[in-house]
Scaffold this active site. Structure first.
Site, PDB file in Angstrom:
ATOM      1  N   ARG A 116       0.830  -1.210   0.000  1.00 42.41           N
ATOM      2  CA  ARG A 116       0.000   0.000   0.000  1.00 42.41           C
ATOM      3  C   ARG A 116       0.864   1.260   0.000  1.00 42.41           C
ATOM      4  NH1 ARG A 116      -2.755  -0.702   4.948  1.00 42.41           N
ATOM      5  NH2 ARG A 116      -1.036   0.452   5.875  1.00 42.41           N
ATOM      6  N   VAL A 173      -9.151   2.065  11.814  1.00 39.48           N
ATOM      7  CA  VAL A 173      -8.175   1.009  11.550  1.00 39.48           C
ATOM      8  C   VAL A 173      -7.111   1.522  10.596  1.00 39.48           C
ATOM      9  CG1 VAL A 173      -9.823  -0.849  11.970  1.00 39.48           C
ATOM     10  CG2 VAL A 173      -9.597   0.095   9.666  1.00 39.48           C
ATOM     11  N   CYS A 174      -5.973   0.858  10.605  1.00 31.11           N
ATOM     12  CA  CYS A 174      -4.868   1.203   9.724  1.00 31.11           C
ATOM     13  C   CYS A 174      -5.326   1.098   8.263  1.00 31.11           C
ATOM     14  CB  CYS A 174      -3.711   0.238   9.982  1.00 31.11           C
ATOM     15  SG  CYS A 174      -2.229   0.581   9.032  1.00 31.11           S
ATOM     16  N   PRO A 175      -5.006   2.088   7.404  1.00 34.53           N
ATOM     17  CA  PRO A 175      -4.099   3.227   7.608  1.00 34.53           C
ATOM     18  C   PRO A 175      -4.836   4.545   7.857  1.00 34.53           C
ATOM     19  CG  PRO A 175      -4.470   2.956   5.283  1.00 34.53           C
ATOM     20  CD  PRO A 175      -5.347   1.921   5.969  1.00 34.53           C
ATOM     21  N   CYS A 223      -4.862   2.406  16.851  1.00 32.64           N
ATOM     22  CA  CYS A 223      -4.353   1.504  15.815  1.00 32.64           C
ATOM     23  C   CYS A 223      -2.881   1.226  16.097  1.00 32.64           C
ATOM     24  CB  CYS A 223      -4.530   2.135  14.436  1.00 32.64           C
ATOM     25  SG  CYS A 223      -3.668   1.268  13.117  1.00 32.64           S
TER      26      CYS A 223
END
Length: 477
Positions: free
Chosen positions: A28, A414-416, A441
């Site tokens: 990502r 949540v990530c990101p 997170c």
């Protein structure tokens, strides 16, 4: 002998959790941040793995077998898998170890991943899987194609990886020092991604002969063991209780131990959007990994280290799937523009104090010092029971605390998304103003400080505010 799988899995879970090792995030970052830094961590895994497996094979300790490359199944499956891991918030191994951190969204994704994998391998969708694999080539590995030793690929690849590691470590040394949590002992701090990668590669090398001794001629793997775990639970057939099942269960156990001992475990319940994405993403992960012949571990770490066509082409199309899904789904939330009164109210679930802001010392607010924050029954979740006075925000996402301090509540994101939202709202601030970010997170404990160092922002305060919750104050550069 299958008990060794549990031990290997537990060590792997500890290393992944402490290293925040997420292949989804590595891929990502290439698309969203134009950064290859963390991806090199995956190359470290592959390089260590490749050297170890080549040595074991040359010594006759293991005898890997290679499947014929099935282009349609691998390409389509890898793309679906890559797309799905963005929706689910983590790859197959990431979903297992994040489940050990208490993320209910990962539990949901893990359940649908197991169901769809079992359906694709031996259930109602097995006919489709067989059809997709009916078109295969004679290609297996690059060394076999060229008729040369695997060492001709291992040595140059390892040398390239060493060069890239030195390159990025040199860049890190030239940047401002990465901020670390100020109220934590050194043993609780996360592993560097390259250290974690080297350890995971070594674990993978050790895993293969231990797995082979238990009758499973393979190394690390997540997809088939996940399906076997579900099949054993639902049928009680002990033939499904094998080394691979013990491996994935060990990842869960090891991650839980690591998270619990470092204060990073807390049951975190997702909102409805995240839950739906977890269901869809987990299902796509199972379908995709079954078609591709493996996930980011089976293909992205093991098959790549054997230099198989399946491994490298699958990794490429997983990355493409990640890139497409990231462009579609990973965007900052939009806030409706509306007038804000001169004096309003604002509360967060964890980190903003229950008082009027009157002095500079009050700008960075601490949960630990706030008597109005009381524990709730689930997983140590805390709720602010009162209100504080604030000033109008420069962004609908922000709340002004006064004297150039603004609060961003990313709790539950949540990530990101904590990083995405922080980067988005930072554009609305002026140089020298401060952004106080509350988040829970785990991965953001590394991602946000890395962003600050890269973009020239100063971290003026970084602290743990409770179980699996943190607050970081960033001064815009």
């Amino acid at each position: 002998m299958i008990i060794t799988g549990l031990a290997v899995g537990a060590v792997l879970g500890i290393v992944m959790q402490r290293g925040r090792f997420c292949v989804t995030g590595m891929l990502r970052d290439i698309f969203l941040q134009r950064s290859w830094r963390t991806f090199v961590g995956l190359l470290v895994v592959i390089a260590v793995h490749a050297v170890g497996l080549a040595a074991l094979t040359s010594a006759g300790v293991i005898t890997p077998t290679y499947d014929n490359f099935a282009p349609a199944a691998v390409i389509l499956g890898a793309f679906i898998f890559g797309f799905g891991i963005i929706l689910s918030g983590g790859c197959a191994s990431g979903t297992w170890y994040r489940s050990g951190e208490g993320l209910v969204g990962s539990w949901i994704a893990l359940a649908t991943y197991a169901v769809s994998t079992a359906a694709m391998k031996t259930g109602v969708l097995s006919g489709f899987t067989n059809f997709m694999f009916s078109w295969e080539t004679e290609l297996t590995t690059l060394p076999a194609l060229f008729g040369i030793s695997v060492w001709w690929f291992v040595v140059p690849f390892a040398a390239l990886t060493i060069y890239l590691v030195r390159h990025f470590l040199t860049l890190e040394a030239k940047r401002p020092k990465i901020a670390r949590l100020g109220n934590q002992p050194a043993w609780k701090r996360p592993l560097h991604v390259y250290t974690a990668g080297a350890l995971i590669g070594l674990i993978g090398v050790i895993a293969w002969p231990l797995s082979a001794a238990a009758g499973r001629n393979s190394g690390l793997g997540i997809t088939t063991p996940t399906a076997h775990t579900l099949q054993y639970i639902t049928t009680g057939d002990e033939s499904y209780l094998n080394w691979g099942v013990m491996l994935v269960l060990g990842i869960l156990v090891g991650s839980f131990i690591a998270a619990r001992s470092t204060g990073e475990f807390r049951v975190r319940v997702p909102d409805s959007v995240t839950s739906v994405r977890s269901v869809i993403g987990g299902t796509m992960m199972g379908v995709g990994a079954s078609l591709a012949g493996g996930c980011t571990v089976g293909n992205g770490m093991v098959q790549t280290s054997l230099f198989s066509f399946q491994g490298w082409i699958a990794l490429l199309f997983i990355a493409i799937g990640v890139g497409v899904a990231a462009k579609i789904f990973l965007k900052p939330a939009t806030a409706a523009k509306k007038k804000t009164p001169d004096t309003g109210t604002y509360s967060t679930e964890q980190s903003l104090a229950n008082e009027t802001v009157t002095s500079a010392e009050d700008r960075v607010l601490k949960v630990a010092d706030n008597p109005a924050v009381s524990p709730a029954p689930l997983g140590g979740l805390k709720m602010a029971t009162g209100l504080i006075n604030i000033q109008p925000a420069v962004s609908e996402k922000l709340r002004e605390l006064g004297d150039g301090y603004y609060a961003l509540d990313s709790l539950g994101a949540v990530c990101p998304f904590p990083l995405i939202e922080a980067k988005d709202v930072m554009q609305d601030l002026q140089s020298g103003q401060h952004l106080v970010i509350d988040f829970d997170c785990t991965q953001a404990t590394d991602a946000i400080p890395q962003w600050c160092a890269t973009d020239g922002h100063e971290v003026t305060d970084f602290r743990e505010t409770g179980e699996a919750s943190w607050q970081i104050t960033v001064k815009k550069g």
